[in-house]
Design an enzyme around this catalytic site. Structure first.
Site, PDB file in Angstrom:
ATOM      1  N   LYS A  94     -10.924 -36.306   9.300  1.00  0.00           N
ATOM      2  CA  LYS A  94      -9.643 -35.805   8.811  1.00  0.00           C
ATOM      3  C   LYS A  94      -9.977 -34.862   7.581  1.00  0.00           C
ATOM      4  O   LYS A  94      -9.318 -33.785   7.484  1.00  0.00           O
ATOM      5  CB  LYS A  94      -8.924 -36.698   8.197  1.00  0.00           C
ATOM      6  CG  LYS A  94      -8.371 -37.969   9.135  1.00  0.00           C
ATOM      7  CD  LYS A  94      -6.857 -37.776   9.554  1.00  0.00           C
ATOM      8  CE  LYS A  94      -6.711 -38.604  10.697  1.00  0.00           C
ATOM      9  NZ  LYS A  94      -7.110 -40.042  10.924  1.00  0.00           N
ATOM     10  N   GLU A 116       1.478 -36.658   4.808  1.00  0.00           N
ATOM     11  CA  GLU A 116       1.679 -38.139   5.267  1.00  0.00           C
ATOM     12  C   GLU A 116       0.667 -38.925   5.765  1.00  0.00           C
ATOM     13  O   GLU A 116      -0.350 -38.194   6.105  1.00  0.00           O
ATOM     14  CB  GLU A 116       2.811 -37.857   6.402  1.00  0.00           C
ATOM     15  CG  GLU A 116       2.238 -37.885   7.813  1.00  0.00           C
ATOM     16  CD  GLU A 116       1.358 -36.445   7.956  1.00  0.00           C
ATOM     17  OE1 GLU A 116       1.662 -35.514   7.307  1.00  0.00           O
ATOM     18  OE2 GLU A 116       0.395 -36.543   8.773  1.00  0.00           O
ATOM     19  N   SER A 382     -14.783 -40.809  15.554  1.00  0.00           N
ATOM     20  CA  SER A 382     -14.009 -39.993  14.642  1.00  0.00           C
ATOM     21  C   SER A 382     -14.111 -40.777  13.356  1.00  0.00           C
ATOM     22  O   SER A 382     -13.792 -39.940  12.410  1.00  0.00           O
ATOM     23  CB  SER A 382     -12.533 -40.386  15.389  1.00  0.00           C
ATOM     24  OG  SER A 382     -12.322 -41.556  15.524  1.00  0.00           O
TER      25      SER A 382
HETATM   26  C1  LIG Z   1      -6.513 -40.540  12.114  1.00  0.00           C
HETATM   27  C2  LIG Z   1      -7.564 -41.109  12.651  1.00  0.00           C
HETATM   28  C3  LIG Z   1      -7.506 -41.166  14.242  1.00  0.00           C
HETATM   29  C4  LIG Z   1      -6.471 -40.475  14.875  1.00  0.00           C
HETATM   30  O1  LIG Z   1      -6.098 -39.201  14.667  1.00  0.00           O
HETATM   31  P1  LIG Z   1      -6.214 -37.990  15.611  1.00  0.00           P
HETATM   32  O2  LIG Z   1      -5.257 -36.972  14.850  1.00  0.00           O
HETATM   33  O3  LIG Z   1      -5.569 -38.283  17.024  1.00  0.00           O
HETATM   34  O4  LIG Z   1      -7.696 -37.707  15.325  1.00  0.00           O
HETATM   35  C5  LIG Z   1      -8.727 -41.340  14.974  1.00  0.00           C
HETATM   36  N1  LIG Z   1     -10.001 -42.039  14.284  1.00  0.00           N
HETATM   37  C6  LIG Z   1      -9.787 -42.175  13.053  1.00  0.00           C
HETATM   38  C7  LIG Z   1     -10.874 -42.669  12.541  1.00  0.00           C
HETATM   39  C8  LIG Z   1      -8.570 -41.687  12.172  1.00  0.00           C
HETATM   40  O5  LIG Z   1      -8.923 -41.843  10.741  1.00  0.00           O
END
Ligand SMILES: *Cc1c(COP(=O)(O)O)cnc(C)c1O
Length: 398
Positions: A94, A116, A382
């Site tokens: 993020k 948000e 992610s």
């Molecule tokens: C917020 C988040 C997501 C989902 O958000 P996307 O915008 O679809 O990437 C996925 N993995 C993690 C670790 C997150 O914090």
């Protein structure tokens, strides 16, 4: 769509095929128009790029490694590479976007940031860059998410942000988004709204995808270093709104040989009534400022989604992904809560990496692909699982 068109960039009005655009109340028109006319020009400035790249390197910790996961590769009979976004400062992808947007907001003369958040990861990433730049920060968060993501709420407060609970609807991400939009309408001139995924009115989906595209940009040269070729056979990522997926796919979207695999949250199961698998259950509609696929009832009321992971608990997907789905360029799979949990535990044991529950969904989908030893699979890891420890502990106690 004709063949010369790209899957990457939307039309000047923000359309990916039929999806996208800017469906906004008249009172937001000036804010969105200002952003639309300025974002590309600012992002292309040499001085902006210098500052952005410097912060990505020294503050976020980029480039993140591309790690060859030996034991998981053996298990799935393939070559699996993990793009380690979990090693970014604040624990997920993020911050690639929030660092970019705060620099952009300051160049637009904004003095107040709103955001948000669902899992709290975007809230933490926003609060972090606001602290870094000394800017006032207000984060809207569903009351239910505030409960299930208490450590992230504490982090935001420690970083100096004000966390305001959204108490309407399901008290989760979509309700927090509604509150943030309301705030922006009331504070049009001094406030920038940092959206955390590739959703919202144009130009947000494109802007966020561009900031996250660093993921696939690095992946190309890293894979070349490791395997002698820049192109993976598959890129796999979980999709909430779709920002880590957009970033991981970006520089591969116009490479037809690369299979694009998006994984949604099936919750208790696609047909259980407790799911967040938007492409399977959604219909065309407008949500939070853009035309996309949206989970809704017959008469167009947005359905309450469910996922064990707060970051995937969203009833829509970004317009880029809706187009990837409709055009067939992307393959959309899903994983249930239980499958994601199982996969997270497996990754922890086999590789010594505790992934975020969101990412557990991407891992769970590996089972659904017919992989071979000839394949080079890149999976976007992610985020890290620290924030999900309470959920993991419940499973171990059961
Ligand atoms: C917020 C988040 C997501 C989902 O958000 P996307 O915008 O679809 O990437 C996925 N993995 C993690 C670790 C997150 O914090």
């Amino acid at each position: 769509m004709n063949e010369t068109q790209s899957y990457i960039s939307p039309s000047p009005q923000g359309y990916y095929g039929r999806f996208g655009g800017a469906y906004i109340p008249e009172m937001l028109h000036r804010n969105v128009e200002e952003l639309k006319t300025r974002y590309l020009e600012i992002m292309h400035e040499a001085e902006f790029q210098r500052e952005y790249q410097q912060l990505l390197q020294d503050y976020v910790g980029r480039p993140t490694p591309l790690y060859f996961a030996g034991l998981l590769s053996r298990k799935y009979n393939t070559n699996l590479f993990l793009k380690r976004e979990d090693l970014c400062h604040t624990g997920a992808h993020k911050i690639n976007n929030t660092v970019g947007q705060i620099l952009l907001a300051l160049r637009l003369g904004k003095k107040r940031i709103i955001a948000e958040t669902g899992a709290g990861q975007h809230g933490v990433a926003t609060a972090t860059v606001c602290a870094l730049k000394g800017v006032e920060c207000i984060v809207y968060m569903g009351e239910k998410d505030i409960e299930r993501q208490a450590p992230n709420v504490a982090r935001m407060k420690m970083l100096g942000a004000k966390v305001i609970p959204a108490v309407s609807g399901s008290k989760t991400l979509k309700d927090a988004t509604n509150e943030a939009i309301r705030d922006w309408i009331n504070n049009p001139s001094d406030t920038h709204y940092i959206i955390g995924s590739v959703v919202g009115p144009h130009p947000y989906p494109d802007m966020v995808a561009r900031f996250q595209s660093i993921i696939s940009k690095e992946t190309r040269w890293q894979l070349k270093e490791k395997t002698g070729t820049e192109l993976p056979t598959h890129v796999v990522a979980c999709v909430g709104g779709g920002s880590n997926a957009a970033g991981a796919f970006y520089h591969f979207l116009d490479e037809p040989s690369v299979k694009i695999i998006a994984v949604e949250a099936a919750g208790y199961g696609i047909d259980s009534g407790m799911s967040a698998a938007t492409t399977r259950l959604g219909k065309e509609g407008v949500l939070h400022g853009s035309r996309s696929l949206v989970m809704q009832t017959e008469d167009g009321q947005v359905t309450e989604p469910h996922s064990i992971s707060a970051g995937l608990d969203y009833p829509g997907i970004g317009p880029m992904h809706a187009h990837l789905f409709e055009s067939g360029r992307g393959q959309f799979l899903s994983a249930t809560d239980e499958e994601a949990l199982k996969a997270s535990f497996e990754v922890a044991k086999l590789e010594g990496i505790i992934p975020a529950l969101e990412t557990g969904h991407a891992f769970a989908a590996l089972d659904q692909l017919s992989l071979t030893m000839e394949d080079r699979v890149v999976l976007c890891l992610s985020g890290r699982g620290d924030k999900d420890l309470a959920t993991y502990m419940k499973v171990m106690d059961a």
